[in-house]
Design a protein around this motif. Structure first.
Motif, mmCIF file in Angstrom:
data_model
loop_
_atom_site.group_PDB
_atom_site.id
_atom_site.type_symbol
_atom_site.label_atom_id
_atom_site.label_comp_id
_atom_site.label_asym_id
_atom_site.label_seq_id
_atom_site.Cartn_x
_atom_site.Cartn_y
_atom_site.Cartn_z
ATOM 1 N N THR A 5 135.843 34.906 21.234
ATOM 2 C CA THR A 5 135.369 34.926 19.853
ATOM 3 C C THR A 5 136.524 34.732 18.882
ATOM 4 O O THR A 5 136.425 33.956 17.922
ATOM 5 N N ALA A 6 137.636 35.425 19.137
ATOM 6 C CA ALA A 6 138.784 35.340 18.233
ATOM 7 C C ALA A 6 139.423 33.954 18.238
ATOM 8 O O ALA A 6 139.879 33.477 17.201
ATOM 9 N N THR A 7 139.468 33.316 19.409
ATOM 10 C CA THR A 7 140.105 32.001 19.500
ATOM 11 C C THR A 7 139.129 30.847 19.311
ATOM 12 O O THR A 7 139.544 29.696 19.287
ATOM 13 N N LYS A 8 137.822 31.188 19.228
ATOM 14 C CA LYS A 8 136.772 30.176 19.095
ATOM 15 C C LYS A 8 136.758 29.207 20.278
ATOM 16 O O LYS A 8 136.469 28.023 20.129
ATOM 17 N N ILE A 9 137.114 29.755 21.451
ATOM 18 C CA ILE A 9 137.036 29.001 22.697
ATOM 19 C C ILE A 9 135.828 29.542 23.449
ATOM 20 O O ILE A 9 135.686 30.753 23.581
ATOM 21 N N PRO A 10 134.945 28.679 23.948
ATOM 22 C CA PRO A 10 133.778 29.177 24.684
ATOM 23 C C PRO A 10 134.185 30.062 25.868
ATOM 24 O O PRO A 10 135.217 29.827 26.512
#
Length: 115
Positions: A5-10
């Motif tokens: 969520t923090a890195t916006k990586i699935p």
């Protein structure tokens, strides 16, 4: 979940791409330090260290995958992929168990075997 969520990586990419790189970072650093010395013995040790790590990671991931398939009673439709991967692993094992040093063309041959 919070990292993805923090890195916006699935979450899929975090679990299958980011986590293995993070867990093997120390082996990567020590392998690079050995390889910098550019002596045959050190480079051979580096290769052995990387080969051992790859073997352990592949074995563990395949075992966990098979455990999930068995536990959840999933349909098995991956026979050709597993046979191909295991054939490559056994071929690498046969070649690497016979030598301590390898010419550059072995790197190209091993990369060509991987899907």
């Amino acid at each position: 979940a919070s990292f993805s969520t923090a890195t916006k990586i699935p979450a899929f990419f975090v679990s299958f791409l980011v986590t293995p790189f993070a867990s093997n970072a120390s082996e990567l650093v020590s392998s690079l330090q050995f390889a910098k010395k550019k002596r045959i013995k050190n480079i051979s040790l580096t290769y052995s260290q990387v080969y051992g790590a790859v073997t352990m990671n592949n074995t563990m991931c395949l075992g966990l995958f098979l455990l999930v398939v068995w536990y959840r009673d999933l349909d098995w439709t991956f026979s050709s992929e597993v046979v191909t991967t295991m054939s490559c692993i056994f071929l690498f094992g046969a070649v690497t168990s016979t030598r301590l040093t390898f010419p550059l063309y072995w790197a190209l041959a091993s990369l060509a075997l991987l899907p």
